[in-house]
Design an enzyme around this catalytic site. Structure first.
Site, PDB file in Angstrom:
ATOM      1  N   GLU A  59       0.525  -1.392   0.126  1.00 31.54           N
ATOM      2  CA  GLU A  59      -0.091  -0.303   0.297  1.00 31.54           C
ATOM      3  C   GLU A  59       0.697   0.870  -0.067  1.00 31.54           C
ATOM      4  O   GLU A  59       0.984   2.064   0.705  1.00 31.54           O
ATOM      5  CB  GLU A  59      -1.054   0.017   1.620  1.00 31.54           C
ATOM      6  CG  GLU A  59      -1.899  -0.957   1.281  1.00 31.54           C
ATOM      7  CD  GLU A  59      -3.181  -0.994   1.734  1.00 31.54           C
ATOM      8  OE1 GLU A  59      -2.904  -0.611   3.152  1.00 31.54           O
ATOM      9  OE2 GLU A  59      -4.313  -1.615   1.553  1.00 31.54           O
ATOM     10  N   GLU A 116      -5.864  -8.567  -1.409  1.00 35.40           N
ATOM     11  CA  GLU A 116      -6.461  -7.989  -0.118  1.00 35.40           C
ATOM     12  C   GLU A 116      -7.738  -7.466  -0.380  1.00 35.40           C
ATOM     13  O   GLU A 116      -7.704  -6.426  -1.560  1.00 35.40           O
ATOM     14  CB  GLU A 116      -5.568  -6.619   0.591  1.00 35.40           C
ATOM     15  CG  GLU A 116      -4.522  -7.728   0.879  1.00 35.40           C
ATOM     16  CD  GLU A 116      -4.112  -6.267   2.346  1.00 35.40           C
ATOM     17  OE1 GLU A 116      -5.264  -5.462   2.774  1.00 35.40           O
ATOM     18  OE2 GLU A 116      -2.845  -6.145   2.281  1.00 35.40           O
TER      19      GLU A 116
HETATM   20  C1  BG6 Z   1      -4.306  -3.194   4.237  1.00 41.01           C
HETATM   21  C2  BG6 Z   1      -3.200  -4.213   5.429  1.00 41.01           C
HETATM   22  O1  BG6 Z   1      -4.130  -1.404   5.022  1.00 41.01           O
HETATM   23  O2  BG6 Z   1      -5.843  -3.413   5.088  1.00 41.01           O
HETATM   24  C3  BG6 Z   1      -3.050  -4.976   6.391  1.00 41.01           C
HETATM   25  O3  BG6 Z   1      -2.487  -3.692   3.800  1.00 41.01           O
HETATM   26  C4  BG6 Z   1      -4.815  -4.863   7.407  1.00 41.01           C
HETATM   27  O4  BG6 Z   1      -2.038  -4.814   6.695  1.00 41.01           O
HETATM   28  C5  BG6 Z   1      -5.874  -4.475   6.107  1.00 41.01           C
HETATM   29  O5  BG6 Z   1      -4.593  -5.756   8.120  1.00 41.01           O
HETATM   30  C6  BG6 Z   1      -7.618  -4.931   6.656  1.00 41.01           C
HETATM   31  O6  BG6 Z   1      -7.282  -3.269   7.188  1.00 41.01           O
HETATM   32  P1  BG6 Z   1      -7.465  -4.141  10.072  1.00 41.01           P
HETATM   33  O7  BG6 Z   1      -6.721  -2.000   9.809  1.00 41.01           O
HETATM   34  O8  BG6 Z   1      -9.192  -4.328   9.221  1.00 41.01           O
HETATM   35  O9  BG6 Z   1      -6.281  -4.504   9.938  1.00 41.01           O
END
Ligand code: BG6
Length: 456
Positions: A163, A353
């Site tokens: 990111e 993701e």
């Molecule tokens: C992304 C990151 O921003 O979102 C991850 O690359 C992160 O590291 C994921 O865990 C989900 O966000 P969160 O804050 O719910 O863990």
């Protein structure tokens, strides 16, 4: 149209959020260990996380049972170079990842390796001022050279920075960020762009089979209304928070709107002729991004910014649903976004993701009935199928949190994403035992049918 035959189904994680063993076998501390503000008081610590470090064989066997073709993980820089500045790498750190890659190979699971997932060695942050300092470029050179030589034949796909655009998204997301900090973030980002481009070149020269991608937070936003002011403001937001990075990494040069941005944010970027050459010669091979939610942009200052997303803040969209953590859920947006990206860049795309952070309940008979997660993922898979029909060259899907891990934004364990439940609570209590959730069996069918059986 169905998913291509060699589509890479899997899931995603990061070292700091999954491994634990924060000081084991010579590992140094990272920015996660010191950034205590990120961790809600009373929450489970990143120190132990889901203890993948000691459970990786069991966890990989479960991934294989689901039929994974790909597993996205990251390497912790501080396991390899504890302070980031050492001349020689830490052998035990190298061995750990070698063992993990060999275990994955046993099951024909392709690793997708993020080289830096928000976990710069703490020493570099505290003593050298982090990525604002150009010195980190050469330290990253040394780190990536070791990785590319060491894991030749075991890894094919790499991502440089997780990111990478979050540095610019913070200016909207963090209230009252100082002008100086904002300008510094542009410099830090430039240094990361150069480090990334040099890594791409190095990877290709060490092994022509290596494919290196960028990883960008999918900060997709819509104009809140069709008022031209909203449309224009949203276009600018997409440029600022998303295309600025994508354009540099895919096209190898800053886009035209960069000048406008630098002027607005008072940025005097320091760069060399060599940097410009490196950016040109270090274009990525594929594009990857995270996608959780969308937000809306309004030019009207009186409209509330009450719509949350991953590092993004905008107005609420009345046409979509919101998760327990207030993130907007928008599967159709994924199809829209995939089209935007592919038509702009025309290189293979991975969704690395995506997922639903939710509170799961482990029943007395050790089951987790996470129908809500199944529904979320199913709708996003349908959207990807739509994008394939539109002609997008989508090659992989690795939703977030293969097994439960610690939330990046809140430090909580109770915000769970995985197909596999880990018995650990926010306070760090639990047996660390793994249990298959309902989504585990569901995803297994999705993979074995190559996306045909979505359980509609
Ligand atoms: C992304 C990151 O921003 O979102 C991850 O690359 C992160 O590291 C994921 O865990 C989900 O966000 P969160 O804050 O719910 O863990």
């Amino acid at each position: 149209m169905s998913f291509p035959k060699n589509f890479m189904w899997g899931a995603s994680s990061s070292s700091a959020q999954i491994e634990g063993a924060y000081d084991v076998d010579g590992k140094g501390l990272t920015t996660w260990d010191y950034d205590k503000k990120r961790i809600n008081p009373g929450c489970c610590s990143f120190k132990y996380a889901s203890d993948f470090y000691h459970h990786y064989k069991e966890d990989i066997a479960l991934m294989a049972e689901m039929g994974f073709k790909m597993f996205r993980m990251s390497i912790s820089w501080s396991r390899i170079f504890p302070n980031g500045i050492e001349e020689e790498p830490n052998k035990k750190g190298l061995d750990f990842y070698r063992d993990v890659f060999e275990e994955l190979k046993k099951y024909n699971i392709e690793p997708l390796v993020t080289i830096s997932h928000y976990d710069t060695p703490l020493y570099l942050e505290e003593e050298l001022d982090g990525w604002k300092n150009r010195k980190l470029i050469s330290l990253f050179d040394r780190y990536t050279e070791v990785l590319f030589n060491e894991y030749k034949g075991l890894v094919k796909y790499w991502l440089t920075f997780n990111e990478i655009n979050s540095l610019l998204m913070f200016k909207d997301f963090i209230p009252n960020m100082s002008k100086e900090d904002i300008a510094n973030n542009y410099q830090a980002l430039h240094n990361q762009f150069v480090a990334s481009a040099r890594a791409v070149q190095r990877a290709h020269s060490i092994d022509p089979e290596y494919k290196v991608g960028c990883m960008i937070a999918g900060a997709c936003s819509y104009p809140l209304t069709c008022a031209p002011e909203d449309v224009l403001k949203n276009q600018k937001k997409m440029q600022d928070s998303f295309y600025y990075c994508g354009d540099v990494m895919v096209r190898g040069e800053y886009p035209v709107f960069a000048k406008r941005l630098w002027k607005e944010d008072n940025v005097n970027l320091e760069y060399t002729e060599e940097d410009i050459k490196d950016l040109k010669e270090g274009k990525v091979d594929f594009f990857s991004f995270s996608y959780y939610s969308t937000t809306c942009t309004s030019a009207d200052k009186n409209v509330a910014k009450d719509g949350l997303g991953n590092f993004s803040l905008g107005s609420k969209n009345p046409y979509i649903q919101y998760s327990e953590w207030g993130w907007g859920m928008d599967p159709i947006g994924l199809r829209y976004y995939l089209n935007e990206i592919y038509n702009r860049y025309e290189i293979p795309v991975m969704v690395v993701e995506n997922g639903l952070g939710a509170i799961d309940e482990l029943t007395e008979d050790k089951k987790v009935h996470d129908q809500y997660r199944i529904e979320y993922l199913r709708e996003h898979i349908k959207a990807m199928e739509g994008a394939l029909e539109d002609g997008v060259d989508l090659i992989a899907y690795t939703p977030w949190g293969c097994i439960d891990l610690i939330s990046a934004s809140t430090g909580e364990m109770k915000k769970r994403y995985g197909f596999i439940y880990v018995d650990l609570d926010n306070e760090g209590n639990g047996t660390m035992k793994r249990y298959k959730k309902d989504s585990f069996e569901w995803y297994k069918k999705v993979i074995s049918s190559n996306g045909e059986e979505l359980g509609l």
